[in-house]
Write a protein that holds these residues in place. Structure first.
Motif, PDB file in Angstrom:
ATOM      1  N   PRO A  37      -4.337   8.786   9.704  1.00  0.00           N
ATOM      2  CA  PRO A  37      -5.220   7.817  10.354  1.00  0.00           C
ATOM      3  C   PRO A  37      -6.401   7.437   9.454  1.00  0.00           C
ATOM      4  CG  PRO A  37      -5.232   9.908  11.571  1.00  0.00           C
ATOM      5  CD  PRO A  37      -4.233  10.031  10.465  1.00  0.00           C
ATOM      6  N   GLU A  38      -6.852   8.365   8.626  1.00  0.00           N
ATOM      7  CA  GLU A  38      -7.982   8.079   7.740  1.00  0.00           C
ATOM      8  C   GLU A  38      -7.619   7.016   6.704  1.00  0.00           C
ATOM      9  OE1 GLU A  38      -8.279  11.901   9.688  1.00  0.00           O
ATOM     10  OE2 GLU A  38      -6.757  11.250   8.256  1.00  0.00           O
ATOM     11  N   VAL A  39      -6.441   7.142   6.137  1.00  0.00           N
ATOM     12  CA  VAL A  39      -5.990   6.157   5.146  1.00  0.00           C
ATOM     13  C   VAL A  39      -5.841   4.786   5.807  1.00  0.00           C
ATOM     14  CG1 VAL A  39      -4.063   5.490   3.651  1.00  0.00           C
ATOM     15  CG2 VAL A  39      -4.878   7.836   3.635  1.00  0.00           C
ATOM     16  N   HIS A  40      -5.276   4.777   7.004  1.00  0.00           N
ATOM     17  CA  HIS A  40      -5.096   3.518   7.724  1.00  0.00           C
ATOM     18  C   HIS A  40      -6.447   2.869   8.005  1.00  0.00           C
ATOM     19  CE1 HIS A  40      -4.423   1.202  11.554  1.00  0.00           C
ATOM     20  NE2 HIS A  40      -3.619   0.595  10.699  1.00  0.00           N
ATOM     21  N   SER A  41      -7.404   3.643   8.489  1.00  0.00           N
ATOM     22  CA  SER A  41      -8.739   3.102   8.775  1.00  0.00           C
ATOM     23  C   SER A  41      -9.415   2.582   7.515  1.00  0.00           C
ATOM     24  CB  SER A  41      -9.618   4.171   9.412  1.00  0.00           C
ATOM     25  OG  SER A  41      -9.143   4.477  10.692  1.00  0.00           O
ATOM     26  N   ALA A  42      -9.302   3.332   6.435  1.00  0.00           N
ATOM     27  CA  ALA A  42      -9.911   2.904   5.172  1.00  0.00           C
ATOM     28  C   ALA A  42      -9.274   1.610   4.680  1.00  0.00           C
ATOM     29  CB  ALA A  42      -9.778   4.004   4.118  1.00  0.00           C
ATOM     30  N   PHE A  43      -7.963   1.507   4.818  1.00  0.00           N
ATOM     31  CA  PHE A  43      -7.276   0.286   4.395  1.00  0.00           C
ATOM     32  C   PHE A  43      -7.781  -0.918   5.179  1.00  0.00           C
ATOM     33  CE2 PHE A  43      -3.979  -2.825   5.277  1.00  0.00           C
ATOM     34  CZ  PHE A  43      -3.818  -3.347   4.005  1.00  0.00           C
ATOM     35  N   PHE A  44      -7.941  -0.770   6.498  1.00  0.00           N
ATOM     36  CA  PHE A  44      -8.352  -1.910   7.311  1.00  0.00           C
ATOM     37  C   PHE A  44      -9.810  -2.297   7.124  1.00  0.00           C
ATOM     38  CE2 PHE A  44      -4.255  -2.052   9.180  1.00  0.00           C
ATOM     39  CZ  PHE A  44      -4.126  -3.398   9.483  1.00  0.00           C
ATOM     40  N   ALA A  45     -10.539  -1.537   6.327  1.00  0.00           N
ATOM     41  CA  ALA A  45     -11.909  -1.909   5.969  1.00  0.00           C
ATOM     42  C   ALA A  45     -11.947  -2.678   4.648  1.00  0.00           C
ATOM     43  CB  ALA A  45     -12.775  -0.661   5.869  1.00  0.00           C
ATOM     44  N   THR A  46     -10.787  -2.900   4.032  1.00  0.00           N
ATOM     45  CA  THR A  46     -10.743  -3.613   2.749  1.00  0.00           C
ATOM     46  C   THR A  46     -10.742  -5.124   2.962  1.00  0.00           C
ATOM     47  OG1 THR A  46      -8.318  -3.699   2.611  1.00  0.00           O
ATOM     48  CG2 THR A  46      -9.416  -1.727   1.690  1.00  0.00           C
ATOM     49  N   ALA A  47     -11.161  -5.844   1.940  1.00  0.00           N
ATOM     50  CA  ALA A  47     -11.207  -7.308   2.020  1.00  0.00           C
ATOM     51  C   ALA A  47      -9.837  -7.937   2.290  1.00  0.00           C
ATOM     52  CB  ALA A  47     -11.820  -7.884   0.745  1.00  0.00           C
ATOM     53  N   PRO A  48      -8.737  -7.491   1.646  1.00  0.00           N
ATOM     54  CA  PRO A  48      -7.438  -8.105   1.950  1.00  0.00           C
ATOM     55  C   PRO A  48      -7.004  -7.910   3.407  1.00  0.00           C
ATOM     56  CG  PRO A  48      -7.312  -6.933  -0.136  1.00  0.00           C
ATOM     57  CD  PRO A  48      -8.634  -6.575   0.497  1.00  0.00           C
ATOM     58  N   ALA A  49      -7.261  -6.730   3.953  1.00  0.00           N
ATOM     59  CA  ALA A  49      -6.902  -6.476   5.350  1.00  0.00           C
ATOM     60  C   ALA A  49      -7.759  -7.313   6.291  1.00  0.00           C
ATOM     61  CB  ALA A  49      -7.031  -4.994   5.680  1.00  0.00           C
ATOM     62  N   GLU A  50      -9.042  -7.399   6.009  1.00  0.00           N
ATOM     63  CA  GLU A  50      -9.931  -8.214   6.844  1.00  0.00           C
ATOM     64  C   GLU A  50      -9.550  -9.693   6.769  1.00  0.00           C
ATOM     65  OE1 GLU A  50     -13.897  -7.202   5.620  1.00  0.00           O
ATOM     66  OE2 GLU A  50     -13.857  -5.306   6.733  1.00  0.00           O
ATOM     67  N   ALA A  51      -9.102 -10.144   5.596  1.00  0.00           N
ATOM     68  CA  ALA A  51      -8.667 -11.539   5.454  1.00  0.00           C
ATOM     69  C   ALA A  51      -7.412 -11.808   6.282  1.00  0.00           C
ATOM     70  CB  ALA A  51      -8.422 -11.870   3.986  1.00  0.00           C
ATOM     71  N   LEU A  52      -6.491 -10.843   6.315  1.00  0.00           N
ATOM     72  CA  LEU A  52      -5.288 -11.004   7.132  1.00  0.00           C
ATOM     73  C   LEU A  52      -5.653 -11.113   8.610  1.00  0.00           C
ATOM     74  CD1 LEU A  52      -2.212 -11.032   7.604  1.00  0.00           C
ATOM     75  CD2 LEU A  52      -2.335  -8.526   7.686  1.00  0.00           C
ATOM     76  N   VAL A  53      -6.496 -10.228   9.072  1.00  0.00           N
ATOM     77  CA  VAL A  53      -6.922 -10.252  10.482  1.00  0.00           C
ATOM     78  C   VAL A  53      -7.602 -11.581  10.801  1.00  0.00           C
ATOM     79  CG1 VAL A  53      -8.447  -9.179  12.183  1.00  0.00           C
ATOM     80  CG2 VAL A  53      -7.045  -7.749  10.668  1.00  0.00           C
ATOM     81  N   ALA A  54      -8.448 -12.055   9.911  1.00  0.00           N
ATOM     82  CA  ALA A  54      -9.143 -13.329  10.126  1.00  0.00           C
ATOM     83  C   ALA A  54      -8.161 -14.498  10.165  1.00  0.00           C
ATOM     84  CB  ALA A  54     -10.183 -13.556   9.035  1.00  0.00           C
ATOM     85  N   ALA A  55      -7.126 -14.456   9.347  1.00  0.00           N
ATOM     86  CA  ALA A  55      -6.130 -15.533   9.341  1.00  0.00           C
ATOM     87  C   ALA A  55      -5.261 -15.496  10.596  1.00  0.00           C
ATOM     88  CB  ALA A  55      -5.257 -15.429   8.088  1.00  0.00           C
ATOM     89  N   LEU A  56      -5.012 -14.307  11.113  1.00  0.00           N
ATOM     90  CA  LEU A  56      -4.167 -14.174  12.308  1.00  0.00           C
ATOM     91  C   LEU A  56      -4.887 -14.593  13.589  1.00  0.00           C
ATOM     92  CD1 LEU A  56      -2.416 -10.748  11.636  1.00  0.00           C
ATOM     93  CD2 LEU A  56      -1.291 -12.979  11.829  1.00  0.00           C
TER      94      LEU A  56
ATOM     95  N   HIS B  48       0.854  -1.189   0.000  1.00  0.00           N
ATOM     96  CA  HIS B  48       0.000   0.000   0.000  1.00  0.00           C
ATOM     97  C   HIS B  48       0.896   1.248   0.000  1.00  0.00           C
ATOM     98  CE1 HIS B  48      -2.967   2.956   1.120  1.00  0.00           C
ATOM     99  NE2 HIS B  48      -3.910   2.046   0.885  1.00  0.00           N
ATOM    100  N   PRO B  49       0.674   2.181  -0.920  1.00  0.00           N
ATOM    101  CA  PRO B  49       1.561   3.342  -1.019  1.00  0.00           C
ATOM    102  C   PRO B  49       1.541   4.263   0.202  1.00  0.00           C
ATOM    103  CG  PRO B  49      -0.344   3.603  -2.457  1.00  0.00           C
ATOM    104  CD  PRO B  49      -0.385   2.197  -1.922  1.00  0.00           C
ATOM    105  N   ASP B  50       0.472   4.239   1.002  1.00  0.00           N
ATOM    106  CA  ASP B  50       0.404   5.090   2.180  1.00  0.00           C
ATOM    107  C   ASP B  50       0.913   4.420   3.446  1.00  0.00           C
ATOM    108  OD1 ASP B  50      -0.774   7.634   1.228  1.00  0.00           O
ATOM    109  OD2 ASP B  50      -2.368   6.286   0.554  1.00  0.00           O
ATOM    110  N   CYS B  51       1.341   3.173   3.335  1.00  0.00           N
ATOM    111  CA  CYS B  51       1.996   2.489   4.455  1.00  0.00           C
ATOM    112  C   CYS B  51       3.496   2.706   4.267  1.00  0.00           C
ATOM    113  CB  CYS B  51       1.662   1.004   4.464  1.00  0.00           C
ATOM    114  SG  CYS B  51       2.416   0.127   5.854  1.00  0.00           S
ATOM    115  N   VAL B  52       4.047   3.631   5.030  1.00  0.00           N
ATOM    116  CA  VAL B  52       5.425   4.066   4.863  1.00  0.00           C
ATOM    117  C   VAL B  52       6.393   3.207   5.668  1.00  0.00           C
ATOM    118  CG1 VAL B  52       6.944   6.071   5.063  1.00  0.00           C
ATOM    119  CG2 VAL B  52       4.554   6.392   4.439  1.00  0.00           C
ATOM    120  N   VAL B  53       5.939   2.685   6.794  1.00  0.00           N
ATOM    121  CA  VAL B  53       6.765   1.842   7.659  1.00  0.00           C
ATOM    122  C   VAL B  53       5.957   0.602   8.027  1.00  0.00           C
ATOM    123  CG1 VAL B  53       7.952   1.672   9.889  1.00  0.00           C
ATOM    124  CG2 VAL B  53       7.946   3.850   8.650  1.00  0.00           C
TER     125      VAL B  53
END
Length: 101
Positions: free
Chosen positions: A60-79, A33-38
């Motif tokens: 924080p807005e970009v981070h929150s929006a990212f974590f509402a995406t299907a790939p992010a939700e799939a990562l959380v579900a797998a973890l 993700h281009p807005d994830c710098v670290v």
């Protein structure tokens, strides 16, 4: 790119599941993700089932929006089934440093 939002998380894997947690994190969709710098993943030298993640985002807005995406939700579900208890989060905005792997 400026980092204006971030955190440090410490999570505990179920016994013997630390490698699986690290593997998932090192393939996280945040990395591209281009807005994830670290995005740094580490683990305790004394307990390989204790994993640390440091993230820095442009906002924080970009981070929150990212974590509402299907790939992010799939990562959380797998973890989730690999972790014990709740992860501890600390407010942290990365400001610089060095990483060589």
């Amino acid at each position: 790119m400026n980092v204006n939002h971030g955190f440090h998380a410490t999570m505990t894997a179920r016994p013997g599941k630390g490698d699986e947690v690290v593997e998932l994190l090192l393939a996280a969709p945040s990395l591209t993700h281009p807005d994830c710098v670290v995005f740094l993943v580490g683990r305790s030298a004394a307990d390989p089932d204790t994993i640390h993640v440091t993230e820095g985002w442009t906002s924080p807005e970009v981070h929150s929006a990212f974590f509402a995406t299907a790939p992010a939700e799939a990562l959380v579900a797998a973890l989730q089934p690999l972790l014990e208890g709740e992860s501890a989060y600390t407010d942290e905005v990365p400001v610089g440093g060095k990483a060589a792997f």
